[in-house]
Scaffold this motif. Structure first.
Motif, mmCIF file in Angstrom:
data_model
loop_
_atom_site.group_PDB
_atom_site.id
_atom_site.type_symbol
_atom_site.label_atom_id
_atom_site.label_comp_id
_atom_site.label_asym_id
_atom_site.label_seq_id
_atom_site.Cartn_x
_atom_site.Cartn_y
_atom_site.Cartn_z
ATOM 1 N N GLU A 1 12.068 5.351 -28.107
ATOM 2 C CA GLU A 1 11.292 6.588 -27.969
ATOM 3 C C GLU A 1 12.086 7.796 -28.458
ATOM 4 O OE1 GLU A 1 9.991 7.000 -23.968
ATOM 5 O OE2 GLU A 1 8.637 5.275 -24.046
ATOM 6 N N TRP A 2 13.366 7.869 -28.110
ATOM 7 C CA TRP A 2 14.209 8.978 -28.573
ATOM 8 C C TRP A 2 14.232 9.032 -30.097
ATOM 9 C CZ3 TRP A 2 19.035 8.047 -24.936
ATOM 10 C CH2 TRP A 2 18.681 8.369 -23.632
ATOM 11 N N LYS A 3 14.415 7.859 -30.695
ATOM 12 C CA LYS A 3 14.464 7.793 -32.152
ATOM 13 C C LYS A 3 13.124 8.214 -32.765
ATOM 14 C CE LYS A 3 15.027 4.535 -35.992
ATOM 15 N NZ LYS A 3 15.209 3.104 -36.371
ATOM 16 N N ALA A 4 12.010 7.686 -32.213
ATOM 17 C CA ALA A 4 10.687 8.013 -32.748
ATOM 18 C C ALA A 4 10.383 9.499 -32.584
ATOM 19 C CB ALA A 4 9.620 7.177 -32.037
ATOM 20 N N TYR A 5 10.764 10.076 -31.446
ATOM 21 C CA TYR A 5 10.514 11.499 -31.192
ATOM 22 C C TYR A 5 11.275 12.371 -32.176
ATOM 23 C CZ TYR A 5 10.272 15.960 -28.743
ATOM 24 O OH TYR A 5 10.060 17.287 -28.430
ATOM 25 N N ILE A 6 12.540 12.045 -32.391
ATOM 26 C CA ILE A 6 13.367 12.828 -33.334
ATOM 27 C C ILE A 6 12.819 12.720 -34.751
ATOM 28 C CG2 ILE A 6 15.648 12.931 -34.423
ATOM 29 C CD1 ILE A 6 16.841 12.148 -31.696
ATOM 30 N N ASN A 7 12.433 11.498 -35.155
ATOM 31 C CA ASN A 7 11.884 11.305 -36.500
ATOM 32 C C ASN A 7 10.618 12.136 -36.716
ATOM 33 O OD1 ASN A 7 13.755 9.595 -37.698
ATOM 34 N ND2 ASN A 7 12.765 7.736 -36.940
ATOM 35 N N LEU A 8 9.766 12.193 -35.681
ATOM 36 C CA LEU A 8 8.513 12.934 -35.819
ATOM 37 C C LEU A 8 8.748 14.443 -35.772
ATOM 38 C CD1 LEU A 8 5.437 12.825 -36.079
ATOM 39 C CD2 LEU A 8 5.300 12.776 -33.580
ATOM 40 N N GLN A 9 9.557 14.890 -34.829
ATOM 41 C CA GLN A 9 9.747 16.331 -34.650
ATOM 42 C C GLN A 9 10.634 16.946 -35.729
ATOM 43 O OE1 GLN A 9 8.092 18.135 -32.383
ATOM 44 N NE2 GLN A 9 7.064 16.238 -31.783
ATOM 45 N N TRP A 10 11.655 16.250 -36.152
ATOM 46 C CA TRP A 10 12.600 16.805 -37.123
ATOM 47 C C TRP A 10 12.207 16.518 -38.565
ATOM 48 C CZ3 TRP A 10 18.288 15.897 -35.020
ATOM 49 C CH2 TRP A 10 18.400 16.517 -33.765
ATOM 50 N N PHE A 11 11.646 15.329 -38.801
ATOM 51 C CA PHE A 11 11.398 14.921 -40.191
ATOM 52 C C PHE A 11 9.915 14.682 -40.498
ATOM 53 C CE2 PHE A 11 15.571 13.209 -38.832
ATOM 54 C CZ PHE A 11 16.394 13.988 -39.634
ATOM 55 N N GLY A 12 9.053 14.795 -39.478
ATOM 56 C CA GLY A 12 7.629 14.572 -39.695
ATOM 57 C C GLY A 12 7.294 13.148 -40.082
ATOM 58 N N ARG A 13 8.080 12.186 -39.618
ATOM 59 C CA ARG A 13 7.891 10.784 -39.988
ATOM 60 C C ARG A 13 7.594 9.939 -38.757
ATOM 61 N NH1 ARG A 13 13.265 9.201 -43.044
ATOM 62 N NH2 ARG A 13 12.203 7.174 -42.995
ATOM 63 N N HIS A 14 6.827 8.863 -38.969
ATOM 64 C CA HIS A 14 6.548 7.901 -37.906
ATOM 65 C C HIS A 14 6.338 6.538 -38.542
ATOM 66 C CE1 HIS A 14 2.401 8.271 -39.263
ATOM 67 N NE2 HIS A 14 2.437 9.583 -39.017
ATOM 68 N N ASN A 15 6.150 5.520 -37.730
ATOM 69 C CA ASN A 15 5.923 4.166 -38.229
ATOM 70 C C ASN A 15 4.752 4.164 -39.200
ATOM 71 O OD1 ASN A 15 4.414 1.413 -37.980
ATOM 72 N ND2 ASN A 15 6.468 0.973 -37.215
#
Length: 338
Positions: free
Chosen positions: A190-204
């Protein structure tokens, strides 16, 4: 000592691989509490691990109560994951007998002529175009063939080979689910997914977000290049062909003794909660109102669109208990009206 540790690690690694990949061992490990169900928070959360869409998938306790229970009807369903036994069972229908198979299964049956026999062709919207590219023949008729008795070396080898192939095919995903489905690992994901979405606008890449970011969606429904998508162009000539196959399927099963055959298309989650994400092809509405359709239709489109945010689970492609209850009410209504 180094040799001992090396072989110990090799043994432990091999044991984990076998337990994680072989379905029987994996099920036993789950029953013993050694691992957790990787789908317990929903299939979309499982793909994305986005914490804002984490919702535990609990059994629905809104099983219908029937004022006038009947034993005079036998219900048959050809269905997909929406009607798996974890979600729907005989107790949810006002019938005396119940048989359900998946679209990728076949079964030989004999109809009880003392009962009304009803068949429901249940498909989620994304697979309607695939399921009815040809006439449906999942149920066949005749006496069930007894299983062969005795040991056959050739059959044993074939079964072992098939099992080994399936294990290798699913080994990576199965092993990952077995090893990394605990709450501790999910928190890290979850930490990784949250950072990817909030910082880089990326998700699975298997999920998508609604325009207002409040709904998690399956990319098979949103990617207009896929035949499963709500936004894949559906020409009129293809629609006519699909409806003809539905009608031919109904005619075939009625000719063999079914009293009625119903079509049920459950909308994609995207079609209900985020139809503006693309150019919606309106598949369900077009099928329902086409004058060529001769097969009775179990309509949940209308009630679903009236309360779109309550119909589907926040973290899953499947319906909520509310969406499930509406579908069951419609099916039982069709059964009692026949």
């Amino acid at each position: 000592m180094k040799i001992f540790l090396k072989y110990l690690l090799l043994f432990v690694g091999s044991l984990l691989w076998v337990v994680g990949c072989v379905p029987t061992f994996r099920k036993t490990a789950f029953e013993w509490g050694l691992t957790k169900d990787s789908y317990r928070y929903g299939d979309l959360y499982r793909l994305s691990n986005l914490p804002q869409f984490k919702e535990e998938q609990l059994p629905c306790n809104n099983t219908p109560r029937f004022d006038s229970p009947t034993n005079s009807t036998a219900l048959y369903i050809i269905g997909d994951s929406f009607t798996e036994h974890q979600r729907v069972g005989k107790q949810d229908f006002n019938v005396g007998a119940y048989t359900r198979i998946h679209w990728n299964e076949t079964e030989t049956i004999q109809l009880d002529t003392s009962r009304r026999n009803i068949l429901v062709l249940q498909t989620v919207e994304r697979h309607f175009r695939e399921h009815f590219a040809a006439e449906v023949r999942n149920f066949t008729f005749g006496p069930k063939q007894p299983k062969e008795s005795g040991f056959s070396f050739e059959n044993w080898v074939a079964e072992v080979y098939q099992s080994f192939e399936e294990t290798l095919k699913e080994s990576e995903e199965s092993l990952t689910s077995f090893l990394f489905s605990s709450d501790i690992f999910l928190t890290l994901k979850e930490w990784k997914a949250y950072i990817n979405l909030q910082w880089f606008g990326r998700h699975n890449d298997q999920v998508a977000l609604s325009p207002d970011k409040t709904q998690l969606l399956f990319v098979w429904d949103t990617d207009s290049s896929r035949i499963t998508s709500s936004f894949k162009y559906l020409p009129d000539n293809e629609l006519k062909t699909l409806i003809q196959q539905v009608n031919k399927t109904r005619e075939y099963y009625k000719s063999l003794g079914f009293d009625e055959v119903y079509l049920s298309i459950i909308p994609n989650k995207t079609s209900i909660v985020a139809p503006s994400l693309g150019t919606y092809n309106h598949l369900i509405e077009r099928v329902q109102r086409d004058t060529l359709l001769q097969t009775p239709f179990i309509d949940v489109w209308a009630p679903y669109t009236q309360q779109p945010t309550t119909i589907y689970s926040l973290s899953d492609t499947h319906w909520s208990c509310t969406g499930r209850a509406i579908w069951l009410e419609k099916v039982n209504g069709a059964i009692s009206a026949l």
